[in-house]
Design a protein around this motif. Structure first.
Motif, PDB file in Angstrom:
ATOM      1  N   THR A   1       0.806  -1.293   0.070  1.00 32.51           N
ATOM      2  CA  THR A   1       0.484   0.203  -0.321  1.00 32.51           C
ATOM      3  C   THR A   1       0.456   1.224  -0.143  1.00 32.51           C
ATOM      4  OG1 THR A   1      -1.801  -0.818   1.519  1.00 32.51           O
ATOM      5  CG2 THR A   1      -2.170   1.503   1.107  1.00 32.51           C
TER       6      THR A   1
ATOM      7  N   ASP B   1      -3.212   4.582  -3.953  1.00 39.62           N
ATOM      8  CA  ASP B   1      -3.890   5.040  -5.896  1.00 39.62           C
ATOM      9  C   ASP B   1      -3.454   3.641  -6.316  1.00 39.62           C
ATOM     10  OD1 ASP B   1      -5.025   5.578  -8.306  1.00 39.62           O
ATOM     11  OD2 ASP B   1      -4.579   7.345  -8.380  1.00 39.62           O
ATOM     12  N   ALA B   2      -4.906   2.839  -6.996  1.00 42.27           N
ATOM     13  CA  ALA B   2      -5.035   1.420  -8.052  1.00 42.27           C
ATOM     14  C   ALA B   2      -4.528   2.037  -9.353  1.00 42.27           C
ATOM     15  CB  ALA B   2      -5.830   0.381  -7.758  1.00 42.27           C
TER      16      ALA B   2
ATOM     17  N   ARG C   1      -5.947  -2.574   2.612  1.00 44.90           N
ATOM     18  CA  ARG C   1      -6.612  -2.697   1.409  1.00 44.90           C
ATOM     19  C   ARG C   1      -6.346  -3.972   0.563  1.00 44.90           C
ATOM     20  NH1 ARG C   1      -8.435   2.637  -0.477  1.00 44.90           N
ATOM     21  NH2 ARG C   1      -7.429   3.881   0.672  1.00 44.90           N
TER      22      ARG C   1
ATOM     23  N   GLY D   1      -7.729  -7.039  -1.652  1.00 43.67           N
ATOM     24  CA  GLY D   1      -8.401  -6.767  -2.662  1.00 43.67           C
ATOM     25  C   GLY D   1      -8.360  -5.954  -3.136  1.00 43.67           C
ATOM     26  N   GLN D   2      -7.586  -4.710  -3.079  1.00 48.37           N
ATOM     27  CA  GLN D   2      -7.876  -4.174  -4.146  1.00 48.37           C
ATOM     28  C   GLN D   2      -7.181  -3.463  -4.852  1.00 48.37           C
ATOM     29  OE1 GLN D   2      -9.218  -0.403  -1.539  1.00 48.37           O
ATOM     30  NE2 GLN D   2     -10.191  -1.472  -0.206  1.00 48.37           N
TER      31      GLN D   2
ATOM     32  N   GLU E   1      -2.445 -11.263  -3.903  1.00 45.31           N
ATOM     33  CA  GLU E   1      -2.598 -10.708  -2.660  1.00 45.31           C
ATOM     34  C   GLU E   1      -2.046 -12.078  -1.234  1.00 45.31           C
ATOM     35  OE1 GLU E   1      -5.227  -7.075  -2.033  1.00 45.31           O
ATOM     36  OE2 GLU E   1      -5.609  -7.409  -4.149  1.00 45.31           O
TER      37      GLU E   1
ATOM     38  N   GLU F   1     -13.892 -10.265  -1.656  1.00 42.13           N
ATOM     39  CA  GLU F   1     -12.646  -8.791  -1.249  1.00 42.13           C
ATOM     40  C   GLU F   1     -12.614  -9.276  -3.136  1.00 42.13           C
ATOM     41  OE1 GLU F   1     -13.727  -9.424   2.379  1.00 42.13           O
ATOM     42  OE2 GLU F   1     -12.515 -11.591   1.052  1.00 42.13           O
TER      43      GLU F   1
ATOM     44  N   ARG G   1     -13.449  -8.998  -8.705  1.00 38.97           N
ATOM     45  CA  ARG G   1     -13.946  -7.661  -9.449  1.00 38.97           C
ATOM     46  C   ARG G   1     -13.093  -7.622 -10.781  1.00 38.97           C
ATOM     47  NH1 ARG G   1     -12.724  -5.992  -4.065  1.00 38.97           N
ATOM     48  NH2 ARG G   1     -14.839  -6.289  -3.673  1.00 38.97           N
TER      49      ARG G   1
END
Length: 697
Positions: A349, A359-360, A392, A394-395, A402, A435, A438
């Motif tokens: 992160t 910021d992904a 974060r 799953g992002q 992850e 998570e 997507r």
């Protein structure tokens, strides 16, 4: 000897030998002069000091004819010393080249390496004029032949991957079949004895704890301890010398080659979130002295102080273009020149933060996704830091897997017996779709583990209900508070055979859970043999028998059990699917890709807070086109009860029958199956698979 210097080239950063001399180039946006310091072969005497004659943009450069590989050097940067404005230039401090591929000599914990006078009432606002040269490592002009590109990459599919997190020294230091001269070294890591063990348990990727050059923290040295884990980087291109064996730096490349020949990938745990220079009171060794305001994130309005999203005193400013370039150059170097197959990003992160936060779609993650060299390597994020909005999970973008701490906690809580834990475990067994499902991500995105270097070992989860970190010298205040562990009746070692059996059974059940879950399984080195750290859940400073694997005391039955689990997972594609399972009906046969049931074959009551036992049927994902769908079916029984139970199996297709493929029960016969009912012990995990009618288990 007098040395001439000409303008040279700004194109390639670092020290580049071209056969006739060496080009030096480095970044600094705020310096007003950079001096190149050359040293005699033992590094004890500064033999020459040359001002880099040219600046192109923010790159300072010069070319020195006649210099040869092996030359020791460093830099001194001139500029404003104004900590209150974010600048800490001090030409009395010798600085490492951020791009050096080799270090020579060590760092001494002395005030001479500080840019300020620690005895002054002004603290770090004061200015120290002592020469740090005698007390810091030197950069080395490398022979390009040492780093010729390696063209032997391997790429194990994610759905076939088993990660083994290991420490170079910890894995090898006490192994009786590793030659004594190779213990604790890169060469020892790839010895026949270690490779044989990894093959037996089915490992496909070794994830090495940090091997970038790092330093021991001063506060640890003062307590007689050391930075064992290595999360204290000072050189992002240089292999850590303390792990060198007889072949020196070549030993690392030989290690990678041997792993590749054995079909095992090499992943590196990399620390691009902070450096070994610490906070405003730390030493001036490299980045701080070259351009503090560019390399680090400073507190807005108070640039004397560092943003500390990492908990280590400073945060590397990867959103700066030249710092981002350094990180990307480093990653490409380890892939192209050292042969590694992927990276696990510590506190990812932090690395993905811009000025506005995580910021992904920011600079670092965007650069990774478009880089052709890194396109085929494995990327794993530790998806948290201690900064604002730092968790974060799953992002991260689809290319990443992850570390899933929610998975870890769910498995521990379920087998400990916590209320409401079965519901959470159910989601984790299917890849934590909440998570990760997507943006086209796959089920392998969840790296599933029950123990990692940071926390209790698997054995200690069942031996200790509280941490025991007294030997770390921090009054047992360090390390995780929430371990979701249980000592099974006695804190620490015991001679009670019933308690010991309960502990081993729980370890087996947790291991079975990891291997039966959708996602990517990860083992902590030694968990397959019952390794304990005597309850220390933060052994970062224990370079001793607390952390070194005790091969003589290995639980070989547990290792054989892990090998059985690994073989089971390899044999059954239903256990390692890339698509998520949502109980959708498969076009091929109209059956759901996943079903939950109780022991009587009825739908599961998820609202029961005491739910402790359930069954899971896995079929090929309904998302896959029918002709590519696996015919493999797995029926798994999770029984947390202490009692034996009878479980009704689903109806078998015509011409097929259920057979018992796996039982986690310690020292008991395999689960028995008769008339569609399987008798399971408690607590245990049992797996049944389909076979042609009349086949035996």
């Amino acid at each position: 000897m007098a040395h001439a210097i000409s303008s040279g080239s700004p194109v390639r950063l670092g020290a580049q030998f071209d056969g006739e001399g060496v080009n030096f180039a480095l970044f600094s946006a705020h310096a007003n002069r950079i001096e190149l310091c050359l040293f005699n072969p033992d590094g004890n005497r500064e033999a020459a000091r040359l001002t880099l004659p040219e600046r192109t943009g923010d790159i300072w450069h010069g070319y020195v004819p006649g210099l040869q590989p092996g030359t020791l050097y460093g830099y001194r940067a001139h500029g404003v010393y104004a900590p209150e404005r974010g600048h800490r230039f001090n030409p009395h401090k010798l600085l490492l080249d951020p791009y050096t591929r080799e270090l020579r000599g060590g760092w001494r914990n002395t005030d001479a390496t500080l840019g300020y006078d620690r005895g002054s009432s002004a603290g770090d606002l004061s200015f120290d004029r002592r020469d740090s040269g005698p007390f810091v490592p030197k950069s080395v002009v490398s022979d390009p032949a040492l780093f010729a590109p390696i063209t032997q990459p391997i790429s194990t599919p994610w759905d076939e991957t088993l990660i083994y997190e290991a420490h170079v020294k910890g894995l090898t230091q006490r192994h009786p079949d590793v030659a004594e001269a190779l213990r604790g070294t890169y060469e020892g890591l790839a010895s026949d004895a270690i490779l044989e063990h990894l093959h037996k348990i089915g490992v496909t990727a070794v994830e090495l704890m940090p091997v970038h050059a790092f330093l021991n923290d001063g506060f640890l040295l003062e307590k007689g301890l050391t930075n064992y884990w290595g999360y204290n980087t000072i050189g992002f291109f240089a292999p850590e010398p303390r792990y060198f064996g007889p072949e020196g730096i070549l030993g690392f490349r030989q290690m990678v080659r041997r792993f590749h020949e054995a079909g095992i990938e090499v992943l590196l745990d990399v620390v691009y979130n902070h450096t070994a220079e610490g906070d405003h009171r730390g030493p001036t060794l490299c980045f701080r002295g070259l351009d503090n305001a560019s390399y680090y994130r400073l507190i807005s309005g108070q640039p004397r102080y560092y943003v500390n999203d990492t908990g280590t005193g400073n945060t590397l400013n990867v959103s700066h273009p030249h710092v981002l370039r350094m990180v990307m150059d480093s990653l490409r170097f380890w892939v192209e020149c050292m042969g590694v197959d992927g990276f696990r990003f510590d506190l990812a992160t932090t690395v993905a933060r811009e000025d506005h936060g995580f910021d992904a779609h920011g600079g670092f993650l965007g650069a990774l996704r478009q880089d052709p060299v890194l396109a085929g390597v494995k990327l794993i994020a530790e998806p948290w830091d201690i900064g604002p909005g730092g968790y974060r999970l799953g992002q991260f973008p689809p290319k990443f897997a992850e570390w899933n701490d929610a998975y870890r906690d769910a498995v521990r809580r379920f087998w400990r017996g916590d209320a409401h834990s079965a519901q959470d475990l159910g989601a984790r067994l299917l890849g934590s779709a909440g998570e990760f499902d997507r943006g086209g991500r796959r089920a392998w995105s969840s790296v599933n583990f029950v123990a990692a270097h940071d926390g209790f070992t698997l054995a200690d989860i069942t031996r200790y209900s509280r941490r025991h970190n007294e030997t770390n010298g921090e009054n047992n205040q360090d390390g995780h508070h929430a371990n979701y562990s249980d000592n099974c009746g006695v804190e620490g070692p015991t001679d009670d055979p019933a308690i010991e059996a309960r502990r081993i059974q729980r370890q087996r059940n947790m291991l079975a859970t990891v291997f039966l879950s959708q996602g990517t399984p990860m083992l902590l080195a030694g968990d397959e043999m019952g390794r304990t750290q005597a309850g220390n859940n933060n052994a970062y400073c224990q370079d001793n028998e607390v952390t070194w694997l005790d091969w003589a005391a290995a639980d070989t039955e547990l290792s054989a059990f892990v090998a059985e689990l690994s073989a089971l997972r390899r044999a059954h594609p239903a256990l390692r699917q890339s698509r998520f399972l949502h109980a959708a009906l498969r076009p091929k046969d109209g059956l759901p890709d996943v079903e939950w049931s109780d022991f009587d074959g009825h739908p599961l009551n998820w609202r029961d807070p005491g739910l402790s036992s359930f069954c899971l049927t896995l079929r090929g994902s309904a998302e896959v086109v029918p002709e590519l769908q696996t015919d493999d079916v797995v029926f798994a029984v999770f029984n947390r009860s202490e009692e034996q139970a009878q479980v009704r199996c689903p109806a078998a297709p015509e011409g097929a029958a259920w057979v018992c493929a796996f039982d986690s029960t310690l020292g008991a016969p395999q689960a028995t199956l008769a008339d569609g009912v399987v008798t399971v012990s408690g607590p245990s995990v049992v797996v049944l698979t389909l076979a042609p009618e009349g086949a035996t288990a």
